[in-house]
Design a protein around this motif. Structure first.
Motif, mmCIF file in Angstrom:
data_model
loop_
_atom_site.group_PDB
_atom_site.id
_atom_site.type_symbol
_atom_site.label_atom_id
_atom_site.label_comp_id
_atom_site.label_asym_id
_atom_site.label_seq_id
_atom_site.Cartn_x
_atom_site.Cartn_y
_atom_site.Cartn_z
ATOM 1 N N ILE A 71 1.195 -1.014 -0.016
ATOM 2 C CA ILE A 71 0.153 0.196 -0.032
ATOM 3 C C ILE A 71 0.925 1.378 -0.107
ATOM 4 N N SER A 72 0.615 2.266 -1.022
ATOM 5 C CA SER A 72 1.377 3.354 -0.844
ATOM 6 C C SER A 72 0.801 4.500 -0.514
ATOM 7 N N ALA A 73 1.415 5.462 0.136
ATOM 8 C CA ALA A 73 0.803 6.555 0.928
ATOM 9 C C ALA A 73 -0.371 6.345 1.457
ATOM 10 N N SER A 74 -0.344 5.702 2.642
ATOM 11 C CA SER A 74 -1.305 5.284 3.430
ATOM 12 C C SER A 74 -2.027 6.436 3.747
ATOM 13 N N ILE A 75 -3.404 6.208 3.806
ATOM 14 C CA ILE A 75 -4.608 7.271 4.404
ATOM 15 C C ILE A 75 -5.437 6.545 5.265
ATOM 16 N N PRO A 76 -6.086 7.262 5.926
ATOM 17 C CA PRO A 76 -6.865 6.741 7.216
ATOM 18 C C PRO A 76 -7.922 5.822 6.449
ATOM 19 N N SER A 77 -8.293 5.715 5.595
ATOM 20 C CA SER A 77 -9.489 4.640 5.200
ATOM 21 C C SER A 77 -8.792 3.554 4.765
ATOM 22 N N ASP A 78 -7.539 3.341 4.764
ATOM 23 C CA ASP A 78 -6.749 1.957 4.775
ATOM 24 C C ASP A 78 -6.898 1.052 5.600
ATOM 25 N N VAL A 79 -7.369 1.620 6.780
ATOM 26 C CA VAL A 79 -7.774 0.858 8.016
ATOM 27 C C VAL A 79 -8.550 -0.199 7.748
ATOM 28 N N GLY A 80 -8.180 -1.459 8.304
ATOM 29 C CA GLY A 80 -9.213 -2.725 7.981
ATOM 30 C C GLY A 80 -8.251 -3.782 8.500
ATOM 31 N N ILE A 81 -8.726 -4.984 7.788
ATOM 32 C CA ILE A 81 -8.057 -6.341 7.987
ATOM 33 C C ILE A 81 -7.674 -6.687 6.551
ATOM 34 N N TYR A 82 -6.659 -7.131 6.018
ATOM 35 C CA TYR A 82 -6.389 -7.555 4.735
ATOM 36 C C TYR A 82 -5.975 -8.956 4.889
ATOM 37 N N PHE A 83 -6.707 -9.654 4.072
ATOM 38 C CA PHE A 83 -6.608 -11.124 3.830
ATOM 39 C C PHE A 83 -6.091 -11.487 2.389
ATOM 40 N N CYS A 84 -5.098 -12.541 2.604
ATOM 41 C CA CYS A 84 -4.759 -13.361 1.435
ATOM 42 C C CYS A 84 -5.379 -14.353 1.358
ATOM 43 N N ALA A 85 -5.568 -15.095 -0.058
ATOM 44 C CA ALA A 85 -6.240 -16.298 0.115
ATOM 45 C C ALA A 85 -5.784 -16.856 -1.274
ATOM 46 N N GLY A 86 -6.274 -18.335 -1.494
ATOM 47 C CA GLY A 86 -5.784 -18.807 -2.542
ATOM 48 C C GLY A 86 -6.299 -20.340 -2.537
ATOM 49 N N PRO A 87 -6.410 -20.971 -3.707
ATOM 50 C CA PRO A 87 -7.297 -22.075 -3.970
ATOM 51 C C PRO A 87 -6.473 -23.383 -4.123
ATOM 52 N N PRO A 88 -6.461 -24.098 -2.917
ATOM 53 C CA PRO A 88 -5.671 -25.369 -2.948
ATOM 54 C C PRO A 88 -6.421 -26.425 -3.651
ATOM 55 N N ASN A 89 -7.828 -26.321 -4.213
ATOM 56 C CA ASN A 89 -8.408 -27.018 -4.860
ATOM 57 C C ASN A 89 -9.540 -26.321 -5.741
ATOM 58 N N ASP A 90 -10.242 -26.886 -6.530
ATOM 59 C CA ASP A 90 -11.234 -26.412 -7.443
ATOM 60 C C ASP A 90 -12.171 -25.066 -6.739
ATOM 61 N N TYR A 91 -12.543 -25.381 -5.685
ATOM 62 C CA TYR A 91 -13.814 -24.261 -5.392
ATOM 63 C C TYR A 91 -13.399 -23.849 -3.887
ATOM 64 N N LYS A 92 -12.402 -24.372 -3.194
ATOM 65 C CA LYS A 92 -12.287 -23.772 -1.614
ATOM 66 C C LYS A 92 -11.313 -22.859 -1.616
ATOM 67 N N LEU A 93 -11.500 -21.567 -1.147
ATOM 68 C CA LEU A 93 -10.402 -20.581 -0.598
ATOM 69 C C LEU A 93 -9.853 -20.836 0.464
ATOM 70 N N SER A 94 -8.269 -20.831 0.567
ATOM 71 C CA SER A 94 -7.986 -21.011 1.976
ATOM 72 C C SER A 94 -7.578 -19.387 2.302
ATOM 73 N N PHE A 95 -7.750 -19.065 3.442
ATOM 74 C CA PHE A 95 -7.525 -17.662 3.737
ATOM 75 C C PHE A 95 -6.314 -17.732 4.911
ATOM 76 N N GLY A 96 -5.587 -16.486 4.693
ATOM 77 C CA GLY A 96 -4.592 -16.383 5.672
ATOM 78 C C GLY A 96 -5.220 -15.615 6.872
ATOM 79 N N ALA A 97 -4.603 -15.485 7.928
ATOM 80 C CA ALA A 97 -5.315 -15.099 9.512
ATOM 81 C C ALA A 97 -5.536 -13.497 9.218
ATOM 82 N N GLY A 98 -4.911 -13.029 8.261
ATOM 83 C CA GLY A 98 -5.228 -11.497 8.284
ATOM 84 C C GLY A 98 -4.059 -10.758 8.813
ATOM 85 N N THR A 99 -3.946 -9.489 8.280
ATOM 86 C CA THR A 99 -3.215 -8.369 8.676
ATOM 87 C C THR A 99 -4.004 -7.150 8.990
ATOM 88 N N THR A 100 -4.078 -6.786 10.204
ATOM 89 C CA THR A 100 -4.822 -5.796 10.781
ATOM 90 C C THR A 100 -4.159 -4.373 10.769
#
Lengths: 110, 113
Positions: free
Chosen positions: A76-105
Protein backbone atom coordinates in the motif's frame (compact mmCIF):
# COMPACT_ATOMS: atom_id res chain seq x y z
CA UNK A 1 -7.50 -26.97 5.19
CA UNK A 2 -4.33 -25.61 3.63
CA UNK A 3 -2.63 -23.09 5.91
CA UNK A 4 -1.54 -19.74 4.58
CA UNK A 5 0.93 -17.85 6.72
CA UNK A 6 0.26 -14.14 6.60
CA UNK A 7 2.49 -11.52 8.17
CA UNK A 8 2.63 -9.26 9.93
CA UNK A 9 -0.36 -10.03 12.11
CA UNK A 10 -0.92 -6.31 12.71
CA UNK A 11 0.70 -3.02 11.93
CA UNK A 12 0.45 0.60 12.93
CA UNK A 13 1.36 2.90 10.12
CA UNK A 14 1.84 6.61 9.75
CA UNK A 15 -0.36 8.39 7.23
CA UNK A 16 1.62 8.80 4.04
CA UNK A 17 3.82 5.74 4.62
CA UNK A 18 4.26 2.83 2.23
CA UNK A 19 3.62 -0.57 3.80
CA UNK A 20 3.97 -4.19 2.82
CA UNK A 21 2.48 -7.47 3.91
CA UNK A 22 2.99 -10.97 2.63
CA UNK A 23 1.51 -14.41 2.51
CA UNK A 24 3.23 -17.78 2.12
CA UNK A 25 2.04 -21.29 1.48
CA UNK A 26 3.68 -24.68 1.80
CA UNK A 27 2.21 -25.73 -1.55
CA UNK A 28 1.98 -24.15 -4.97
CA UNK A 29 -1.01 -21.97 -5.76
CA UNK A 30 -2.20 -21.02 -9.24
CA UNK A 31 -4.09 -17.99 -8.02
CA UNK A 32 -3.59 -15.46 -5.25
CA UNK A 33 -6.31 -13.13 -4.07
CA UNK A 34 -6.13 -10.16 -1.73
CA UNK A 35 -9.20 -8.97 0.16
CA UNK A 36 -9.84 -6.05 2.51
CA UNK A 37 -12.45 -6.26 5.24
CA UNK A 38 -13.75 -3.16 7.01
CA UNK A 39 -15.25 -3.56 10.50
CA UNK A 40 -18.74 -5.03 10.32
CA UNK A 41 -18.58 -5.57 6.56
CA UNK A 42 -17.80 -8.42 4.20
CA UNK A 43 -14.40 -8.84 2.51
CA UNK A 44 -13.93 -6.88 -0.69
CA UNK A 45 -11.75 -8.28 -3.45
CA UNK A 46 -8.84 -5.93 -4.11
CA UNK A 47 -6.56 -7.77 -6.50
CA UNK A 48 -6.45 -11.18 -8.19
CA UNK A 49 -3.18 -12.66 -9.49
CA UNK A 50 -2.99 -15.56 -11.93
CA UNK A 51 0.58 -15.85 -13.14
CA UNK A 52 3.90 -16.36 -11.37
CA UNK A 53 5.81 -13.10 -11.30
CA UNK A 54 2.71 -11.07 -12.12
CA UNK A 55 2.62 -7.56 -10.67
CA UNK A 56 -0.83 -5.93 -10.58
CA UNK A 57 -1.95 -2.54 -9.29
CA UNK A 58 -5.28 -1.20 -8.13
CA UNK A 59 -4.88 2.47 -7.28
CA UNK A 60 -2.38 2.75 -4.44
CA UNK A 61 -2.32 -1.03 -4.00
CA UNK A 62 0.16 -3.27 -5.74
CA UNK A 63 0.31 -7.03 -5.40
CA UNK A 64 2.78 -9.56 -6.72
CA UNK A 65 2.52 -13.27 -7.39
CA UNK A 66 5.80 -14.78 -6.17
CA UNK A 67 8.05 -16.60 -8.65
CA UNK A 68 7.97 -19.78 -6.55
CA UNK A 69 4.14 -19.68 -6.66
CA UNK A 70 4.20 -20.18 -2.91
CA UNK A 71 3.98 -16.55 -1.88
CA UNK A 72 2.41 -13.20 -2.61
CA UNK A 73 2.97 -9.64 -1.47
CA UNK A 74 0.68 -6.64 -1.09
CA UNK A 75 1.97 -3.10 -0.93
CA UNK A 76 0.00 0.00 0.00
CA UNK A 77 1.58 3.28 -1.01
CA UNK A 78 0.98 6.64 0.68
CA UNK A 79 -1.35 5.28 3.40
CA UNK A 80 -4.50 7.22 4.24
CA UNK A 81 -6.94 6.77 7.15
CA UNK A 82 -9.43 4.75 5.06
CA UNK A 83 -6.76 2.04 4.59
CA UNK A 84 -7.67 0.86 8.10
CA UNK A 85 -9.02 -2.66 8.10
CA UNK A 86 -8.04 -6.30 7.89
CA UNK A 87 -6.29 -7.54 4.77
CA UNK A 88 -6.63 -11.22 3.90
CA UNK A 89 -4.70 -13.20 1.36
CA UNK A 90 -6.46 -16.21 -0.13
CA UNK A 91 -5.75 -18.95 -2.61
CA UNK A 92 -7.42 -22.10 -3.91
CA UNK A 93 -5.75 -25.39 -2.94
CA UNK A 94 -8.47 -27.11 -4.97
CA UNK A 95 -11.20 -26.22 -7.40
CA UNK A 96 -13.68 -24.42 -5.23
CA UNK A 97 -12.36 -23.83 -1.76
CA UNK A 98 -10.37 -20.78 -0.82
CA UNK A 99 -7.83 -20.98 1.98
CA UNK A 100 -7.45 -17.71 3.83
CA UNK A 101 -4.56 -16.26 5.74
CA UNK A 102 -5.21 -15.13 9.31
CA UNK A 103 -5.26 -11.51 8.18
CA UNK A 104 -3.15 -8.41 8.72
CA UNK A 105 -4.85 -5.71 10.80
CA UNK A 106 -3.84 -2.25 9.65
CA UNK A 107 -4.30 0.77 11.84
CA UNK A 108 -3.29 4.19 10.60
CA UNK A 109 -2.00 6.91 12.86
CA UNK A 110 -3.28 10.23 11.52
CA UNK B 1 -24.79 -2.29 -9.68
CA UNK B 2 -24.43 -6.05 -9.66
CA UNK B 3 -23.96 -7.22 -6.12
CA UNK B 4 -24.43 -9.67 -3.30
CA UNK B 5 -27.07 -8.67 -0.76
CA UNK B 6 -27.59 -10.13 2.70
CA UNK B 7 -30.59 -9.66 4.93
CA UNK B 8 -30.88 -8.86 7.68
CA UNK B 9 -27.57 -7.18 8.53
CA UNK B 10 -28.11 -7.89 12.20
CA UNK B 11 -30.10 -10.76 13.64
CA UNK B 12 -30.80 -11.59 17.27
CA UNK B 13 -32.22 -14.99 18.13
CA UNK B 14 -32.76 -16.96 21.28
CA UNK B 15 -30.87 -20.07 22.23
CA UNK B 16 -32.50 -23.00 20.40
CA UNK B 17 -34.83 -20.86 18.27
CA UNK B 18 -34.48 -21.56 14.54
CA UNK B 19 -33.23 -18.71 12.43
CA UNK B 20 -32.87 -18.13 8.68
CA UNK B 21 -30.41 -15.81 7.02
CA UNK B 22 -30.84 -14.84 3.39
CA UNK B 23 -28.58 -13.95 0.52
CA UNK B 24 -29.39 -12.77 -2.97
CA UNK B 25 -27.18 -11.93 -5.91
CA UNK B 26 -27.62 -10.00 -9.14
CA UNK B 27 -24.33 -11.27 -10.61
CA UNK B 28 -25.95 -14.36 -12.14
CA UNK B 29 -23.14 -16.48 -10.70
CA UNK B 30 -23.48 -20.23 -10.62
CA UNK B 31 -21.83 -20.80 -7.26
CA UNK B 32 -22.97 -19.50 -3.89
CA UNK B 33 -21.08 -20.02 -0.63
CA UNK B 34 -21.83 -19.58 3.06
CA UNK B 35 -19.04 -18.76 5.47
CA UNK B 36 -18.95 -18.33 9.22
CA UNK B 37 -16.54 -15.74 10.58
CA UNK B 38 -15.80 -15.31 14.26
CA UNK B 39 -14.02 -12.34 15.75
CA UNK B 40 -10.46 -11.77 14.50
CA UNK B 41 -10.54 -14.94 12.41
CA UNK B 42 -10.60 -15.73 8.73
CA UNK B 43 -13.91 -16.81 7.15
CA UNK B 44 -14.64 -20.53 7.48
CA UNK B 45 -16.52 -22.25 4.66
CA UNK B 46 -19.70 -24.04 5.76
CA UNK B 47 -21.03 -25.23 2.38
CA UNK B 48 -21.61 -24.17 -1.18
CA UNK B 49 -24.07 -24.66 -4.01
CA UNK B 50 -22.86 -25.21 -7.54
CA UNK B 51 -26.07 -24.51 -9.41
CA UNK B 52 -28.47 -26.87 -7.57
CA UNK B 53 -25.79 -29.21 -6.29
CA UNK B 54 -25.24 -28.85 -2.55
CA UNK B 55 -21.77 -29.47 -1.12
CA UNK B 56 -21.30 -29.62 2.62
CA UNK B 57 -17.91 -29.20 4.29
CA UNK B 58 -16.98 -32.25 6.37
CA UNK B 59 -16.77 -30.31 9.62
CA UNK B 60 -19.98 -28.28 9.23
CA UNK B 61 -22.37 -29.19 12.07
CA UNK B 62 -25.72 -30.77 11.17
CA UNK B 63 -27.36 -27.79 12.85
CA UNK B 64 -26.57 -25.77 9.73
CA UNK B 65 -28.61 -26.29 6.58
CA UNK B 66 -28.97 -24.43 3.33
CA UNK B 67 -31.48 -23.97 0.54
CA UNK B 68 -31.09 -22.51 -2.90
CA UNK B 69 -34.55 -22.19 -4.51
CA UNK B 70 -33.22 -20.42 -7.61
CA UNK B 71 -30.04 -18.93 -9.06
CA UNK B 72 -30.43 -15.65 -7.23
CA UNK B 73 -31.27 -16.70 -3.70
CA UNK B 74 -29.60 -18.83 -1.06
CA UNK B 75 -30.64 -19.32 2.57
CA UNK B 76 -28.79 -20.42 5.66
CA UNK B 77 -30.93 -22.17 8.26
CA UNK B 78 -29.66 -22.72 11.77
CA UNK B 79 -32.01 -25.22 13.33
CA UNK B 80 -31.13 -24.82 17.00
CA UNK B 81 -28.68 -21.98 17.53
CA UNK B 82 -26.27 -22.29 20.40
CA UNK B 83 -24.23 -19.55 22.01
CA UNK B 84 -21.23 -20.76 20.02
CA UNK B 85 -23.04 -19.98 16.76
CA UNK B 86 -22.89 -16.25 17.37
CA UNK B 87 -20.77 -14.94 14.51
CA UNK B 88 -20.77 -13.01 11.27
CA UNK B 89 -22.24 -15.07 8.43
CA UNK B 90 -20.97 -14.22 4.99
CA UNK B 91 -22.47 -15.14 1.66
CA UNK B 92 -20.22 -15.17 -1.39
CA UNK B 93 -20.58 -15.99 -5.08
CA UNK B 94 -18.32 -17.00 -7.91
CA UNK B 95 -19.07 -17.22 -11.61
CA UNK B 96 -18.12 -20.89 -11.96
CA UNK B 97 -16.74 -23.60 -9.70
CA UNK B 98 -13.24 -22.99 -11.09
CA UNK B 99 -13.54 -19.20 -10.96
CA UNK B 100 -11.49 -18.49 -7.91
CA UNK B 101 -12.61 -14.89 -7.45
CA UNK B 102 -15.31 -14.88 -4.81
CA UNK B 103 -17.47 -11.85 -4.18
CA UNK B 104 -18.81 -11.37 -0.69
CA UNK B 105 -21.94 -9.80 0.67
CA UNK B 106 -21.86 -7.41 3.64
CA UNK B 107 -22.61 -10.17 6.11
CA UNK B 108 -25.21 -10.83 8.79
CA UNK B 109 -24.11 -10.44 12.40
CA UNK B 110 -25.91 -13.11 14.44
CA UNK B 111 -26.32 -12.73 18.19
CA UNK B 112 -27.67 -15.63 20.27
CA UNK B 113 -29.19 -14.75 23.65
Amino acid sequence: GQQLNQSPQSMFIQEGEDVSMNCTSSSIFNTWLWYKQDPGEGPVLLIALYKAGELTSNGRLTAQFGITRKDSFLNISASIPSDVGIYFCAGPPNDYKLSFGAGTTVTVRA
Amino acid sequence: DAMVIQNPRYQVTQFGKPVTLSCSQTLNHNVMYWYQQKSSQAPKLLFHYYDKDFNNEADTPDNFQSRRPNTSFCFLDIRSPGLGDAAMYLCATSREIDSYEQYFGPGTRLTVT
